[in-house]
Each structure stands twice: as C-alpha cells, then as structure tokens.
Design a protein around this motif. Sequence first.
Motif, PDB file in Angstrom:
ATOM      1  N   LEU A 264       3.987 -29.481  -4.499  1.00  0.00           N
ATOM      2  CA  LEU A 264       3.525 -30.010  -5.781  1.00  0.00           C
ATOM      3  C   LEU A 264       2.103 -29.546  -6.068  1.00  0.00           C
ATOM      4  O   LEU A 264       1.756 -29.217  -7.206  1.00  0.00           O
ATOM      5  CB  LEU A 264       3.571 -31.547  -5.772  1.00  0.00           C
TER       6      LEU A 264
ATOM      7  N   ASN B  91       2.148 -25.927  -7.071  1.00  0.00           N
ATOM      8  CA  ASN B  91       2.650 -25.829  -8.437  1.00  0.00           C
ATOM      9  C   ASN B  91       1.542 -26.149  -9.451  1.00  0.00           C
ATOM     10  O   ASN B  91       1.418 -25.480 -10.486  1.00  0.00           O
ATOM     11  CB  ASN B  91       3.829 -26.779  -8.632  1.00  0.00           C
TER      12      ASN B  91
ATOM     13  N   GLU C 141       0.344 -27.661 -13.948  1.00  0.00           N
ATOM     14  CA  GLU C 141       0.962 -28.956 -14.246  1.00  0.00           C
ATOM     15  C   GLU C 141       1.591 -29.554 -13.006  1.00  0.00           C
ATOM     16  O   GLU C 141       1.965 -28.830 -12.073  1.00  0.00           O
ATOM     17  CB  GLU C 141       2.016 -28.808 -15.344  1.00  0.00           C
ATOM     18  N   LEU C 142       1.676 -30.861 -13.009  1.00  0.00           N
ATOM     19  CA  LEU C 142       2.274 -31.595 -11.893  1.00  0.00           C
ATOM     20  C   LEU C 142       3.731 -31.859 -12.215  1.00  0.00           C
ATOM     21  O   LEU C 142       4.055 -32.490 -13.226  1.00  0.00           O
ATOM     22  CB  LEU C 142       1.529 -32.917 -11.674  1.00  0.00           C
ATOM     23  N   SER C 143       4.615 -31.364 -11.370  1.00  0.00           N
ATOM     24  CA  SER C 143       6.053 -31.512 -11.609  1.00  0.00           C
ATOM     25  C   SER C 143       6.440 -32.980 -11.612  1.00  0.00           C
ATOM     26  O   SER C 143       6.001 -33.757 -10.768  1.00  0.00           O
ATOM     27  CB  SER C 143       6.833 -30.763 -10.517  1.00  0.00           C
ATOM     28  N   ARG C 144       7.286 -33.372 -12.582  1.00  0.00           N
ATOM     29  CA  ARG C 144       7.723 -34.764 -12.702  1.00  0.00           C
ATOM     30  C   ARG C 144       9.050 -34.803 -13.468  1.00  0.00           C
ATOM     31  O   ARG C 144       9.405 -33.832 -14.141  1.00  0.00           O
ATOM     32  CB  ARG C 144       6.665 -35.587 -13.438  1.00  0.00           C
TER      33      ARG C 144
ATOM     34  N   SER D 276      11.755 -35.218 -16.312  1.00  0.00           N
ATOM     35  CA  SER D 276      11.582 -34.947 -17.742  1.00  0.00           C
ATOM     36  C   SER D 276      11.620 -36.220 -18.583  1.00  0.00           C
ATOM     37  O   SER D 276      10.947 -36.313 -19.604  1.00  0.00           O
ATOM     38  CB  SER D 276      12.661 -33.972 -18.220  1.00  0.00           C
TER      39      SER D 276
ATOM     40  N   HIS E 174       9.256 -41.415  -7.443  1.00  0.00           N
ATOM     41  CA  HIS E 174       8.393 -40.510  -8.191  1.00  0.00           C
ATOM     42  C   HIS E 174       6.934 -40.947  -8.104  1.00  0.00           C
ATOM     43  O   HIS E 174       6.041 -40.126  -7.862  1.00  0.00           O
ATOM     44  CB  HIS E 174       8.835 -40.456  -9.653  1.00  0.00           C
TER      45      HIS E 174
ATOM     46  N   THR F  75       3.665 -39.081  -6.304  1.00  0.00           N
ATOM     47  CA  THR F  75       2.418 -38.812  -7.020  1.00  0.00           C
ATOM     48  C   THR F  75       1.219 -39.384  -6.264  1.00  0.00           C
ATOM     49  O   THR F  75       0.158 -38.763  -6.206  1.00  0.00           O
ATOM     50  CB  THR F  75       2.464 -39.392  -8.447  1.00  0.00           C
TER      51      THR F  75
ATOM     52  N   THR G 195      -1.438 -39.050 -14.255  1.00  0.00           N
ATOM     53  CA  THR G 195       0.031 -39.093 -14.257  1.00  0.00           C
ATOM     54  C   THR G 195       0.529 -40.471 -13.867  1.00  0.00           C
ATOM     55  O   THR G 195       1.418 -41.034 -14.526  1.00  0.00           O
ATOM     56  CB  THR G 195       0.591 -38.033 -13.289  1.00  0.00           C
TER      57      THR G 195
END
Length: 223
Positions: free
Chosen positions: A78, A81, A87-90, A92, A105, A109, A131
């Motif tokens: 993460l 990325n 951007e931080l994957s999360r 949708s 999730h 984080t 986030t």
Amino acid sequence: MESHTAAQAAKVSPMSFDPSSFLTVRVGPEGSQQEFLLHEGIICKRSEFFRRAMNGNWSEKKARLVKLPEDDPNIFALYVNLVYMGELSRPSDLTKTTSNEFQAHILATVKFYVLAEKLQDKQAKNTALTTTHADMTRRSSADKLPNAEIVEFMYKNTLKGSPGRRLMVDIWNDDNTKCILEQSEVVCKEFFIDLAYSLHAYRPARMRNVASVSSFTSYHEQL
C-alpha cells in the motif's frame, strides 16, 4: 535574462535510472517474505528512514538491501502504491461493504499509518489519517466506530499524544455513551483514559456536576 522557471529547472538534477540506483526492500518474517525493487531517489525523497539507511557507512547501503522483517508485505505494498501512484488503495464503495470488510479496511489503513510513522514519511501519515477520518465519519451504520482491535493496534504502536491516537479518541467522542460503555471491557485502558479527558473537555459546564442540579432526595433510600 534567464527566467525564474528555467533557473529552478536548472537546479533539479535529472533522475538516474541506472540499475545501481535501485534498492531492494525485503518485507515480512522468514518464510513469508516479499521483495520490492524501488528507485532510491523516489523512496528516499519521501522517507527519512530510507534516506538514513542509504547514507553513511551502513550495511544497507553497501548491499542495497533494506530488511523489514517485522512488517506486513501487504501493508508495505500500500505504501509503494501511494509513493508511485499518489493514492492509497481502498474499496471503491464503502457503503456496500459488510461490517467485517469495513473494519478490515480501517485496520489496514491504521497499520499503514503505523508503517508510515516507522518510515518517517509525514505525507503518508497525513494521507492515512485523512482516509481514516473520511471513511469513518461518512459511515452511517452502527459499525462506524473503529473496533477494539483497531484502537488497540493504534495505541500499542504509537506514542502518547500521537495524532493517530487523537483521531481514535475524537471519533469515539462523537458516539453515544451506551455504545462506549458496551466496549469498555475490550478496549485498552489507556484509550479510555484519553477518551474520558476528551469527553470531559467537551461536556457543557452546566452538566459537569449532576448533583448540583439534582434534589438531595434523589439520593435517599425509600422508607
């Protein structure tokens, strides 16, 4: 006369893509390790941890290998990325996730935040808190609070006064007292002390001494 923009550009050294400018980061315990090949110029610009590792007379600099045996490869992925993609994957659409998926999730984080603190990347830490704040405050269901596992992980891996700790407290401060009390047996004591101070600070002055607005007979036993 050389323009200001051109003068600035002249000060920026072109990035080298020579193989010797890359480093390997080996993440995870023995048997479940994952290796990441990263550009030194990019990763060191973000992280004070990597900048120090690749400067001076350290073994990491000579071997061009940094080991992170105590960290989770999935969480480090993460971080990579974010550094490379911005951007931080999360998920949708968090509104469609189950309670367990949502809490997983948020935990990921928070783990990302702890890793960013270890790597001394303030920008990544701020992204993690932004986030978490956005996802928790927008969740309208009953599971919008970070659960006991998340709170405990944050408290075990950060120092007193940490912005991450303050966020955990402030999110819980926004909830009803009954829900807080129901979690009192499973959430770490240090968190509850911080929460108590926070609740006291935001409580209206006229409500801080309930006895003063109650009749003395309220404390009498029935005869």
